[in-house]
Write a protein that holds these residues in place. Structure first.
Motif, PDB file in Angstrom:
ATOM      1  N   LYS A  16       0.871  -1.184  -0.208  1.00 54.76           N
ATOM      2  CA  LYS A  16      -0.036   0.194   0.002  1.00 54.76           C
ATOM      3  C   LYS A  16       0.893   1.252   0.087  1.00 54.76           C
ATOM      4  CE  LYS A  16      -4.089  -2.359   2.490  1.00 54.76           C
ATOM      5  NZ  LYS A  16      -4.912  -2.228   3.228  1.00 54.76           N
ATOM      6  N   ARG A  92      -1.782 -14.638   4.091  1.00 52.92           N
ATOM      7  CA  ARG A  92      -2.573 -13.818   5.140  1.00 52.92           C
ATOM      8  C   ARG A  92      -2.010 -13.966   6.415  1.00 52.92           C
ATOM      9  NH1 ARG A  92      -6.708 -10.479   3.819  1.00 52.92           N
ATOM     10  NH2 ARG A  92      -8.068 -11.237   5.725  1.00 52.92           N
ATOM     11  N   THR A  98      -6.026  -7.614  10.209  1.00 54.91           N
ATOM     12  CA  THR A  98      -6.533  -6.526   9.740  1.00 54.91           C
ATOM     13  C   THR A  98      -5.722  -5.254  10.542  1.00 54.91           C
ATOM     14  OG1 THR A  98      -8.393  -7.322   8.668  1.00 54.91           O
ATOM     15  CG2 THR A  98      -8.403  -5.346   8.525  1.00 54.91           C
ATOM     16  N   ARG A 109       2.331  -6.827   9.366  1.00 55.06           N
ATOM     17  CA  ARG A 109       1.669  -5.803  10.145  1.00 55.06           C
ATOM     18  C   ARG A 109       2.145  -5.735  11.496  1.00 55.06           C
ATOM     19  NH1 ARG A 109      -4.109  -7.225   7.517  1.00 55.06           N
ATOM     20  NH2 ARG A 109      -4.079  -5.890   5.476  1.00 55.06           N
ATOM     21  N   VAL A 116      -4.912   0.554  11.895  1.00 57.20           N
ATOM     22  CA  VAL A 116      -5.776  -0.097  10.678  1.00 57.20           C
ATOM     23  C   VAL A 116      -5.892   0.353   9.503  1.00 57.20           C
ATOM     24  CG1 VAL A 116      -7.950   0.509  11.772  1.00 57.20           C
ATOM     25  CG2 VAL A 116      -8.059  -1.585  10.503  1.00 57.20           C
ATOM     26  N   ASN A 119      -2.346   0.155   6.983  1.00 53.79           N
ATOM     27  CA  ASN A 119      -1.794  -1.184   7.530  1.00 53.79           C
ATOM     28  C   ASN A 119      -0.965  -1.982   6.524  1.00 53.79           C
ATOM     29  OD1 ASN A 119      -3.822  -1.836   5.811  1.00 53.79           O
ATOM     30  ND2 ASN A 119      -5.050  -3.160   7.083  1.00 53.79           N
ATOM     31  N   HIS A 122      -2.023  -5.460   1.668  1.00 56.99           N
ATOM     32  CA  HIS A 122      -3.202  -6.137   1.239  1.00 56.99           C
ATOM     33  C   HIS A 122      -2.951  -7.660   0.775  1.00 56.99           C
ATOM     34  CE1 HIS A 122      -6.781  -7.670  -0.358  1.00 56.99           C
ATOM     35  NE2 HIS A 122      -6.337  -8.010  -1.538  1.00 56.99           N
ATOM     36  N   GLY A 123      -3.612  -8.496   1.239  1.00 57.26           N
ATOM     37  CA  GLY A 123      -3.479 -10.002   0.427  1.00 57.26           C
ATOM     38  C   GLY A 123      -4.893 -10.593   0.458  1.00 57.26           C
TER      39      GLY A 123
HETATM   40  P1  RTP Z   1      -7.033  -6.246   3.331  1.00 60.75           P
HETATM   41  O1  RTP Z   1      -8.163  -6.822   2.188  1.00 60.75           O
HETATM   42  O2  RTP Z   1      -6.582  -4.864   2.961  1.00 60.75           O
HETATM   43  O3  RTP Z   1      -6.028  -7.268   3.096  1.00 60.75           O
HETATM   44  O4  RTP Z   1      -7.562  -6.099   4.548  1.00 60.75           O
HETATM   45  P2  RTP Z   1      -8.384  -7.219   5.261  1.00 60.75           P
HETATM   46  O5  RTP Z   1      -9.135  -8.269   4.478  1.00 60.75           O
HETATM   47  O6  RTP Z   1      -7.583  -7.304   6.428  1.00 60.75           O
HETATM   48  O7  RTP Z   1      -9.578  -6.012   5.870  1.00 60.75           O
HETATM   49  P3  RTP Z   1     -10.936  -5.427   5.348  1.00 60.75           P
HETATM   50  O8  RTP Z   1     -11.944  -5.634   6.275  1.00 60.75           O
HETATM   51  O9  RTP Z   1     -11.081  -6.282   4.066  1.00 60.75           O
HETATM   52  O10 RTP Z   1     -10.578  -4.050   5.073  1.00 60.75           O
HETATM   53  C1  RTP Z   1      -9.816  -3.468   3.925  1.00 60.75           C
HETATM   54  C2  RTP Z   1      -8.987  -2.491   4.245  1.00 60.75           C
HETATM   55  O11 RTP Z   1      -9.871  -1.351   4.924  1.00 60.75           O
HETATM   56  C3  RTP Z   1      -8.890  -0.705   5.691  1.00 60.75           C
HETATM   57  N1  RTP Z   1      -9.724  -0.623   7.162  1.00 60.75           N
HETATM   58  N2  RTP Z   1      -9.983   0.624   7.651  1.00 60.75           N
HETATM   59  N3  RTP Z   1     -11.734   0.755  10.890  1.00 60.75           N
HETATM   60  C4  RTP Z   1     -11.081   1.136   9.792  1.00 60.75           C
HETATM   61  O12 RTP Z   1     -10.757   2.285   9.786  1.00 60.75           O
HETATM   62  C5  RTP Z   1     -10.655   0.077   8.775  1.00 60.75           C
HETATM   63  N4  RTP Z   1     -11.419  -1.117   8.746  1.00 60.75           N
HETATM   64  C6  RTP Z   1     -10.656  -1.684   7.536  1.00 60.75           C
HETATM   65  C7  RTP Z   1      -7.766  -1.315   5.898  1.00 60.75           C
HETATM   66  O13 RTP Z   1      -6.690  -0.922   5.227  1.00 60.75           O
HETATM   67  C8  RTP Z   1      -8.099  -2.755   5.686  1.00 60.75           C
HETATM   68  O14 RTP Z   1      -6.845  -3.589   5.124  1.00 60.75           O
END
Ligand code: RTP
Length: 155
Positions: A16, A92, A98, A109, A116, A119, A122-123
């Motif tokens: 990112k 992952r 996350t 991370r 968050v 972070n 992304h994967g």
């Molecule tokens: P990613 O898709 O980026 O690997 O992240 P993830 O599956 O671990 O998490 P996801 O719930 O799909 O969220 C995607 C990305 O959104 C941002 N995020 N911000 N509360 C917040 O401000 C918040 N929650 C999520 C993060 O960049 C997250 O990786």
């Protein structure tokens, strides 16, 4: 016994904008290389809002969505495809949770970030998401099939 087809799983990884700004790209790529995964595609991309709205379609109603798209388009990202046995799940695990606060030290991370909303990586979260994301970010001819002479030692 390792069957060659089982090593053909692929995942999509994006480094990112915060990680690029902080010069973390090399450290992150190194982890996937040393683990034994095979790099299949990699490019530096200034992601458009159209691309990001497709990528994050499932999150479109979340309160942080606008902030997320702004963050992801705030600078270049490095889009990559990695291949290998159980690469979706293992990537992952290497990435961590996350929320960096829930990520153990030793994960990407867990080692490199705090928030968050910043972070670093992304994967893909499943084989189906990986397929969708790879075809969204890459053309078929950008995925390179090359002979991996290390595979024999890794599996
Ligand atoms: P990613 O898709 O980026 O690997 O992240 P993830 O599956 O671990 O998490 P996801 O719930 O799909 O969220 C995607 C990305 O959104 C941002 N995020 N911000 N509360 C917040 O401000 C918040 N929650 C999520 C993060 O960049 C997250 O990786």
């Amino acid at each position: 016994v390792f069957q060659p087809g089982r090593g053909a799983e692929r995942t999509f990884v994006a480094v990112k904008p915060d990680a690029l700004q902080r010069r973390l790209l090399g450290d992150i790529v190194r982890r996937f290389e040393r683990k034994g995964f095979r790099l299949v595609a990699m490019k530096l991309v200034q992601a458009s809002e159209d691309l990001l709205s497709e990528h994050y379609f499932a999150l479109r109603d979340r309160p942080f969505y606008n902030h997320l798209v702004k963050y992801m388009s705030s600078g270049p990202v490095v889009a990559m495809v990695w291949q290998g046995l159980d690469v979706v799940k293992t990537a992952r695990a290497m990435i961590g949770e996350t929320n960096p606060a829930d990520s153990r030290p030793g994960t990407i991370r867990g080692d490199f970030c705090i928030e968050v909303g910043k972070n670093v990586i992304h994967g893909s979260d499943s084989i189906e998401s990986a397929r969708r994301e790879i075809s969204l970010w890459f053309r078929e001819d950008e995925l390179i099939c090359w002979e991996d002479h290390a595979e024999h030692w890794i599996h």
